[in-house]
Scaffold this active site. Structure first.
Site, mmCIF file in Angstrom:
data_model
loop_
_atom_site.group_PDB
_atom_site.id
_atom_site.type_symbol
_atom_site.label_atom_id
_atom_site.label_comp_id
_atom_site.label_asym_id
_atom_site.label_seq_id
_atom_site.Cartn_x
_atom_site.Cartn_y
_atom_site.Cartn_z
ATOM 1 N N GLU A 293 37.477 39.596 25.107
ATOM 2 C CA GLU A 293 36.725 38.798 26.178
ATOM 3 C C GLU A 293 37.240 39.266 27.690
ATOM 4 O O GLU A 293 36.313 39.428 28.518
ATOM 5 C CB GLU A 293 36.592 37.365 25.938
ATOM 6 C CG GLU A 293 35.630 36.917 24.871
ATOM 7 C CD GLU A 293 34.348 37.490 25.046
ATOM 8 O OE1 GLU A 293 33.968 37.632 26.129
ATOM 9 O OE2 GLU A 293 33.600 37.625 23.910
ATOM 10 N N CYS B 271 10.390 30.961 23.103
ATOM 11 C CA CYS B 271 10.661 31.475 24.568
ATOM 12 C C CYS B 271 9.476 31.341 25.257
ATOM 13 O O CYS B 271 8.291 31.982 25.254
ATOM 14 C CB CYS B 271 10.892 33.054 24.403
ATOM 15 S SG CYS B 271 11.099 33.875 26.062
HETATM 16 FE FE1 SF4 Z 1 12.218 35.871 25.441
HETATM 17 FE FE2 SF4 Z 1 14.048 37.758 25.614
HETATM 18 FE FE3 SF4 Z 1 13.216 37.213 23.222
HETATM 19 FE FE4 SF4 Z 1 11.800 38.281 24.990
HETATM 20 S S1 SF4 Z 1 13.783 39.177 24.288
HETATM 21 S S2 SF4 Z 1 11.098 37.030 23.765
HETATM 22 S S3 SF4 Z 1 12.287 37.265 26.810
HETATM 23 S S4 SF4 Z 1 14.283 35.694 24.448
#
Ligand code: SF4
Length: 418
Positions: free
Chosen positions: A63, A235
């Site tokens: 990290e 999302c």
């Molecule tokens: Fe959402 Fe990112 Fe998944 Fe696209 S890649 S659906 S923006 S979380």
């Protein structure tokens, strides 16, 4: 008391959180990259005591190296580091010189130095036992910030605590349509709250790595692969891209609150041409500061006739602390070339203990190197010396090196360019 953010920006539905964890972890189990530090995750630090050498937590080293550096670059450095210093005790006994030599080329040298200081502290003050919670790691170890502490505690020691790094910021801002400045403390605090709500208590380390992996490989900055995303059904940004704006009202429709602190500012509303990459948003960065530095490659014939070069050590704190370089002198921005030479000659005289003629300095060229916050121009000169040169031991450490020794020394990438 601050008003709680509108539901749109939260994960308040327990069933949804459960489903998101399951989808993300199943994807991670299938698709995670095979990285060397993942092989060592489960044994990091276990068995620590003052007498048995404690393994250096792999995730700690990786990290710290991964801060500001690409995975592909880090792998080789990581492998060499762990081979050389597999335990906290071995690292604690290393010299700063050795640490800088191994770190050379990775940049941001204070990271290596602080990693070693922290290992020393664990060995000398904590009886060789690594702290195991995010709170203690952050409090007790130099150079371990909130993110690194969370990563070590969750990945090496199984604490159910979230992490927020650049990848997580991007993923969470998209999942919850957060368009306010993602570097502002208010937004960062919200993201930490969110990461702590989301983390899966039965597999916290894997969950955190999965969220970061998603940001690194699917939810990437410019062209995210939403079609392949395991959490697209959770999302908000993806939904918004698919269905567009539900009604022609100002951007407050995002959450139904007039001055939502997490929505994009009214002056920069949702831009449909950007889709999900409307998020995250960041305030404009300050441009890097311009600096000019005169540097001189002093060359002499070594005892076998091969050329040798003078390198001197930088102070032990500040930029490139403790690294070696050709004698260098920061210059005022608008100095004439003649004046630059004169100042450099005076500076070199201090090293050589004898006068140096400014006109003897041969101008070679300019080298530009960009540090994160500095646009550095090295004005490079060279000077060939005859006869024996005695260096003043009262000045900072200096030595003559052949070209191959120079490359093996703890010198910065910028000096290698010079
Ligand atoms: Fe959402 Fe990112 Fe998944 Fe696209 S890649 S659906 S923006 S979380």
């Amino acid at each position: 008391a601050p008003t709680p953010p509108p539901a749109r920006h939260l994960f308040s539905d327990a069933a949804e959180v459960e489903a998101l964890r399951g989808n993300l972890l199943a994807w991670y189990d299938r698709c995670k990259r095979d990285l060397p530090w993942r092989a060592l995750v489960s044994v990091g630090g276990v068995g620590a005591s003052a007498l048995t050498p404690a393994l250096l937590p792999a995730v700690w080293v990786s990290e710290i190296m991964l801060q500001q550096t690409q995975v592909a670059t880090v792998i080789d450095y990581y492998n060499r580091w762990m081979q050389k210093w597999p335990t906290l005790q071995a690292l604690a006994q290393a010299s700063l010189e050795e640490v800088n030599e191994l770190w050379a080329g990775l940049g941001y040298y204070s990271r290596g130095k602080r990693l070693q200081e922290a290992a020393r502290k664990v060995v000398s003050e904590l009886a060789g036992r690594m702290p195991r919670t995010a709170e203690d790691l952050q409090k007790l170890l130099p150079g371990v910030g909130r993110y690194t502490a969370g990563a070590i505690a969750s990945i090496s020691y199984g604490q159910a605590t979230g992490v927020v790094d650049g990848n997580v910021i991007r993923v969470l801002c998209r999942l919850r349509c957060i368009g306010a400045d993602s570097s502002s403390p208010a937004v960062i605090d919200r993201l930490w709250d969110m990461a702590n709500v989301l983390v899966d208590s039965s597999r916290p380390g894997d969950f955190n790595q999965a969220l970061m992996e998603l940001g690194a490989t699917v939810c990437v900055p410019k062209a995210p692969l939403c079609g392949e995303c395991p959490v697209k059904q959770h999302c908000q940004a993806w939904r918004r891209k698919l269905f567009g704006k539900p009604s022609p009202v100002p951007d407050v429709e995002d959450c139904g609150v007039g001055d939502c602190p997490l929505c994009p500012p009214a002056s920069e509303p949702w831009d449909s041409s950007l889709g999900v990459t409307n998020f995250p948003r960041k305030a404009a960065k300050k441009p890097p500061r311009a600096m000019r530095t005169a540097t001189c490659v002093l060359e002499r014939r070594g005892c076998h006739g091969a050329p040798e070069y003078l390198i001197v050590q930088r102070p032990s704190s500040g930029l490139l602390a403790g690294l070696w370089e050709f004698p260098s002198l920061p210059l005022a921005q608008d100095l004439q070339e003649e004046k630059e030479r004169e100042e450099l000659a005076v500076h070199l005289q201090a090293w050589m203990g004898r006068p140096v003629a400014a006109k003897g300095l041969q101008f070679i060229g300019e080298v530009i190197h960009i540090f994160s916050h500095i646009h550095q121009t090295y004005v490079v000169y060279s000077l060939h010396l005859d006869g024996d040169v005695t260096l003043d031991p009262a000045l900072s450490p200096s030595r003559w090196v052949a070209e191959d020794e120079f490359h093996a020394s703890a010198v910065s990438t910028a000096m290698k360019k010079v």
